[in-house]
Design an enzyme around this catalytic site. Sequence first.
Site, PDB file in Angstrom:
ATOM      1  N   LYS A 124       1.344  -8.024   0.851  1.00 59.02           N
ATOM      2  CA  LYS A 124       1.153  -6.650   0.157  1.00 59.02           C
ATOM      3  C   LYS A 124      -0.275  -6.615  -0.346  1.00 59.02           C
ATOM      4  O   LYS A 124      -0.812  -7.953  -0.326  1.00 59.02           O
ATOM      5  CB  LYS A 124       1.933  -6.360  -0.903  1.00 59.02           C
ATOM      6  CG  LYS A 124       1.755  -4.796  -1.552  1.00 59.02           C
ATOM      7  CD  LYS A 124       2.906  -4.100  -0.796  1.00 59.02           C
ATOM      8  CE  LYS A 124       2.774  -2.518  -0.953  1.00 59.02           C
ATOM      9  NZ  LYS A 124       3.878  -1.924  -0.168  1.00 59.02           N
ATOM     10  N   ASP A 164       0.596   2.688   1.715  1.00 63.72           N
ATOM     11  CA  ASP A 164       1.128   2.754   0.479  1.00 63.72           C
ATOM     12  C   ASP A 164       0.468   3.610  -0.405  1.00 63.72           C
ATOM     13  O   ASP A 164      -0.339   4.776   0.208  1.00 63.72           O
ATOM     14  CB  ASP A 164       1.284   1.401  -0.338  1.00 63.72           C
ATOM     15  CG  ASP A 164       2.206   1.429  -1.292  1.00 63.72           C
ATOM     16  OD1 ASP A 164       3.686   1.007  -0.941  1.00 63.72           O
ATOM     17  OD2 ASP A 164       2.030   1.360  -2.521  1.00 63.72           O
ATOM     18  N   PHE A 236       4.842  13.516  -4.897  1.00 67.71           N
ATOM     19  CA  PHE A 236       4.583  14.534  -3.929  1.00 67.71           C
ATOM     20  C   PHE A 236       4.026  13.945  -2.906  1.00 67.71           C
ATOM     21  O   PHE A 236       3.410  14.786  -1.894  1.00 67.71           O
ATOM     22  CB  PHE A 236       3.829  15.640  -4.669  1.00 67.71           C
ATOM     23  CG  PHE A 236       2.331  15.282  -5.122  1.00 67.71           C
ATOM     24  CD1 PHE A 236       2.217  14.603  -6.533  1.00 67.71           C
ATOM     25  CD2 PHE A 236       1.419  15.450  -4.383  1.00 67.71           C
ATOM     26  CE1 PHE A 236       1.123  14.295  -6.873  1.00 67.71           C
ATOM     27  CE2 PHE A 236       0.238  14.914  -4.743  1.00 67.71           C
ATOM     28  CZ  PHE A 236      -0.069  14.297  -6.090  1.00 67.71           C
ATOM     29  N   GLY A 237       3.851  12.754  -2.736  1.00 69.71           N
ATOM     30  CA  GLY A 237       3.164  12.071  -1.709  1.00 69.71           C
ATOM     31  C   GLY A 237       3.868  11.938  -0.322  1.00 69.71           C
ATOM     32  O   GLY A 237       4.837  12.667  -0.120  1.00 69.71           O
ATOM     33  N   ASN A 238       3.578  10.900   0.749  1.00 73.06           N
ATOM     34  CA  ASN A 238       4.010  10.629   1.731  1.00 73.06           C
ATOM     35  C   ASN A 238       5.446  10.573   1.989  1.00 73.06           C
ATOM     36  O   ASN A 238       6.321  11.227   2.476  1.00 73.06           O
ATOM     37  CB  ASN A 238       3.153   9.383   2.446  1.00 73.06           C
ATOM     38  CG  ASN A 238       4.103   8.968   3.630  1.00 73.06           C
ATOM     39  OD1 ASN A 238       4.954   8.240   3.566  1.00 73.06           O
ATOM     40  ND2 ASN A 238       3.524   9.571   4.805  1.00 73.06           N
ATOM     41  N   ALA A 240       7.628  11.213  -0.360  1.00 73.96           N
ATOM     42  CA  ALA A 240       8.619  12.573  -1.013  1.00 73.96           C
ATOM     43  C   ALA A 240       8.601  13.655   0.240  1.00 73.96           C
ATOM     44  O   ALA A 240       9.454  14.097   0.275  1.00 73.96           O
ATOM     45  CB  ALA A 240       7.938  13.076  -2.381  1.00 73.96           C
ATOM     46  N   TRP A 241       7.309  13.699   0.890  1.00 71.71           N
ATOM     47  CA  TRP A 241       7.343  14.524   1.829  1.00 71.71           C
ATOM     48  C   TRP A 241       8.380  14.414   2.997  1.00 71.71           C
ATOM     49  O   TRP A 241       8.997  15.483   3.309  1.00 71.71           O
ATOM     50  CB  TRP A 241       5.898  14.688   2.318  1.00 71.71           C
ATOM     51  CG  TRP A 241       5.584  15.383   3.654  1.00 71.71           C
ATOM     52  CD1 TRP A 241       5.532  16.789   3.743  1.00 71.71           C
ATOM     53  CD2 TRP A 241       5.478  14.827   4.810  1.00 71.71           C
ATOM     54  NE1 TRP A 241       5.041  16.923   5.112  1.00 71.71           N
ATOM     55  CE2 TRP A 241       5.126  15.900   5.851  1.00 71.71           C
ATOM     56  CE3 TRP A 241       5.512  13.471   5.520  1.00 71.71           C
ATOM     57  CZ2 TRP A 241       4.985  15.564   7.036  1.00 71.71           C
ATOM     58  CZ3 TRP A 241       5.191  13.371   6.740  1.00 71.71           C
ATOM     59  CH2 TRP A 241       4.876  14.688   7.564  1.00 71.71           C
TER      60      TRP A 241
HETATM   61  P1  NDP Z   1       1.503   8.657  -1.649  1.00 72.70           P
HETATM   62  O1  NDP Z   1      -0.009   8.086  -2.368  1.00 72.70           O
HETATM   63  O2  NDP Z   1       1.468   9.492  -0.674  1.00 72.70           O
HETATM   64  O3  NDP Z   1       2.083   9.473  -2.987  1.00 72.70           O
HETATM   65  C1  NDP Z   1       2.309   8.721  -4.484  1.00 72.70           C
HETATM   66  C2  NDP Z   1       2.844   9.555  -5.133  1.00 72.70           C
HETATM   67  O4  NDP Z   1       3.266   9.099  -6.463  1.00 72.70           O
HETATM   68  C3  NDP Z   1       1.676  10.576  -5.550  1.00 72.70           C
HETATM   69  O5  NDP Z   1       2.433  11.797  -5.781  1.00 72.70           O
HETATM   70  C4  NDP Z   1       1.181   9.989  -6.583  1.00 72.70           C
HETATM   71  O6  NDP Z   1       0.280  10.686  -7.353  1.00 72.70           O
HETATM   72  C5  NDP Z   1       2.360   9.894  -7.516  1.00 72.70           C
HETATM   73  N1  NDP Z   1       1.983   8.927  -8.574  1.00 72.70           N
HETATM   74  C6  NDP Z   1       1.252   7.716  -8.676  1.00 72.70           C
HETATM   75  N2  NDP Z   1       1.367   7.035  -9.838  1.00 72.70           N
HETATM   76  C7  NDP Z   1       2.380   8.163 -10.708  1.00 72.70           C
HETATM   77  C8  NDP Z   1       2.728   7.951 -11.738  1.00 72.70           C
HETATM   78  N3  NDP Z   1       2.388   7.159 -12.591  1.00 72.70           N
HETATM   79  N4  NDP Z   1       3.497   9.051 -12.239  1.00 72.70           N
HETATM   80  C9  NDP Z   1       3.826   9.996 -11.404  1.00 72.70           C
HETATM   81  N5  NDP Z   1       3.504   9.939 -10.223  1.00 72.70           N
HETATM   82  C10 NDP Z   1       2.736   8.931  -9.716  1.00 72.70           C
HETATM   83  O7  NDP Z   1       2.057   7.304  -1.757  1.00 72.70           O
HETATM   84  P2  NDP Z   1       3.497   7.038  -1.052  1.00 72.70           P
HETATM   85  O8  NDP Z   1       4.354   8.372  -0.927  1.00 72.70           O
HETATM   86  O9  NDP Z   1       3.267   6.263   0.176  1.00 72.70           O
HETATM   87  O10 NDP Z   1       4.291   5.988  -2.137  1.00 72.70           O
HETATM   88  C11 NDP Z   1       5.338   6.442  -2.952  1.00 72.70           C
HETATM   89  C12 NDP Z   1       6.221   5.190  -3.198  1.00 72.70           C
HETATM   90  O11 NDP Z   1       6.950   5.031  -2.252  1.00 72.70           O
HETATM   91  C13 NDP Z   1       5.432   3.914  -3.775  1.00 72.70           C
HETATM   92  O12 NDP Z   1       6.361   3.283  -4.834  1.00 72.70           O
HETATM   93  C14 NDP Z   1       5.531   3.176  -2.821  1.00 72.70           C
HETATM   94  O13 NDP Z   1       5.278   1.854  -2.856  1.00 72.70           O
HETATM   95  C15 NDP Z   1       6.682   3.612  -1.870  1.00 72.70           C
HETATM   96  N6  NDP Z   1       6.720   3.013  -0.468  1.00 72.70           N
HETATM   97  C16 NDP Z   1       5.747   3.583   0.575  1.00 72.70           C
HETATM   98  C17 NDP Z   1       5.795   3.613   1.841  1.00 72.70           C
HETATM   99  C18 NDP Z   1       5.106   4.188   2.799  1.00 72.70           C
HETATM  100  O14 NDP Z   1       5.226   3.930   4.001  1.00 72.70           O
HETATM  101  N7  NDP Z   1       4.020   4.913   2.421  1.00 72.70           N
HETATM  102  C19 NDP Z   1       7.224   2.560   2.219  1.00 72.70           C
HETATM  103  C20 NDP Z   1       7.835   2.180   1.473  1.00 72.70           C
HETATM  104  C21 NDP Z   1       7.916   2.482  -0.002  1.00 72.70           C
HETATM  105  P3  NDP Z   1      -1.122  10.346  -7.225  1.00 72.70           P
HETATM  106  O15 NDP Z   1      -1.453   9.418  -6.201  1.00 72.70           O
HETATM  107  O16 NDP Z   1      -1.987  11.489  -7.223  1.00 72.70           O
HETATM  108  O17 NDP Z   1      -1.295   9.473  -8.587  1.00 72.70           O
HETATM  109  O1  2IT Z   2       6.379  -0.645   0.646  1.00 70.85           O
HETATM  110  C1  2IT Z   2       6.532  -0.253   1.919  1.00 70.85           C
HETATM  111  O2  2IT Z   2       7.437  -0.761   2.727  1.00 70.85           O
HETATM  112  C2  2IT Z   2       5.290  -0.057   2.782  1.00 70.85           C
HETATM  113  N1  2IT Z   2       4.310   0.438   1.803  1.00 70.85           N
HETATM  114  C3  2IT Z   2       5.169   0.173   4.149  1.00 70.85           C
HETATM  115  C4  2IT Z   2       4.887  -1.042   4.439  1.00 70.85           C
HETATM  116  C5  2IT Z   2       4.357  -1.027   6.098  1.00 70.85           C
HETATM  117  O3  2IT Z   2       4.077  -2.202   6.395  1.00 70.85           O
HETATM  118  O4  2IT Z   2       4.966  -0.338   6.946  1.00 70.85           O
END
Ligand code: NDP
Ligand code: 2IT
Length: 444
Positions: A124, A164, A236-238, A240-241
Amino acid sequence: MTQKEFLDSVAARNPSQPEFLQAVQEVVESVWDVYQANPRFQKANILSRIVEPEALHTFRVSWVNDRGDVEVNSGYRIQFNSALGPYKGGLRFHPSVNMSILKFLGFEQIFKNSLTTLPMGGGKGGSDFNAKGRSDNEIMRFCQAFMTELFRYIGPDTDVPAGDIGVGGREIGYMFGQYKKITREFSGVLTGKGLEWGGSLVRPEATGFGATYFAEAMLKTKGQSFAGKTVAMSGFGNVAWGAVIKVNQLGGRVVTLSGPDGYVYDPEGITGAKVDYMLDMRASNNDRVEDYATKFGVKFVPGKRPWEVKCDVAMPCATQNELDENDARTLVKNGCICVTEGANMPTTLEATHVLLDAKVLFAPGKASNAGGVATSGLEMSQNSMRLRWSAEEVDQRLHQIMLRIHDACVEYGKGPDGFVNYVKGANVAGFLRVANAMLDQGVV
Ligand code: NDP
Ligand code: 2IT
């Protein structure tokens, strides 16, 4: 050594790293009996070795903002464990990033990647860069400066980062461009790439799709499905979408989203143009979901989390420790039957115990959000073959991987009363593959 003595020794070696210690405690609680029953693991001191990263890289990232001021951020890459393959895991850009958070994420990643059964070790990285209010040019310059340091540590057979929090397709593109320029190599060094230049179809949706497939498999163990279910979701990010899209397809209704500013309650459900608007919010670098409430005329609840809304299924998809003991009690009281983590470690240890005691179906992120990294693994396969699979093929493989992870959790987590402890199942199944590979590879 007792379990407490072991955890105390890890705490002494890693002062001021609460998130990392939390992640270690959860795994150690689950695997302790299996470890004690295996003298070969003990002789090779696997547990002490597995909690120690193989390498930690930290570097300065200096860059120039649009006003011409010089800014400095910290950059990190943690290469935690390579027993099963090249280090693999995302990069997080968020002001809260520090060594403890990245070590917890890297540690979780070892077991998650193991559960996928694809050849990937755990890693990471990231930076405390704050994208809020930045222009696109500033984001590009930051990504280039970050990669100018990171490139020394990574490579398609060494360490393959991805996205991430704060790192999506745009950031991966800027970092890939800089890596290519420095090394003069077009390779699969990053995943989550654009579809026209080596990316995999379905990777953007994969984490959310995978978490929803996992939740569907959990519901099926109770003879249920998403059809007609109300879902409370955070973030509301990746992630959640992707989860909103798949829940809708399976007949469920997502009624909340959240950001650092609070949550929105949309009882009609988040569908159609509202789902597309999530992408606009993520791209705006604005850090708030209130915009959604304003645009679609729904309720915004400032400063609160969505777990007070009555739901059948809860899917925390924002960040770590966003669902605490009180939230868990409220969910149980309101009749929630399933909590599936889309984020990494969004549920505190205390909340996890409340949910397990109440026999709620509870999936830890390392199992239920593994679809993202699994599809990254499929992207690596396609890059190595220099081929591209169709969306149907990737989605089908993703679905199968999620069902296999579900089966592994049931195999190692089912108790005598039939209740499946997915936390234990995921930790034991993930641990065994890594521990056996470490045994095979000697003391390195
Ligand atoms: P994004 O940046 O796309 O979205 C993150 C979301 O969480 C945004 O809505 C962000 O708002 C919000 N957020 C961040 N901090 C806070 C907080 N303190 N309180 C409330 N909301 C918050 O990231 P991802 O969707 O990629 O990641 C979301 C989660 O999923 C993380 O825990 C990540 O580690 C995990 N994850 C992601 C993967 C991936 O492939 N992307 C794979 C597996 C797990 P803002 O950024 O505006 O603060
Ligand atoms: O937490 C995770 O599993 C990720 N952010 C995705 C990692 C990846 O290499 O696709």
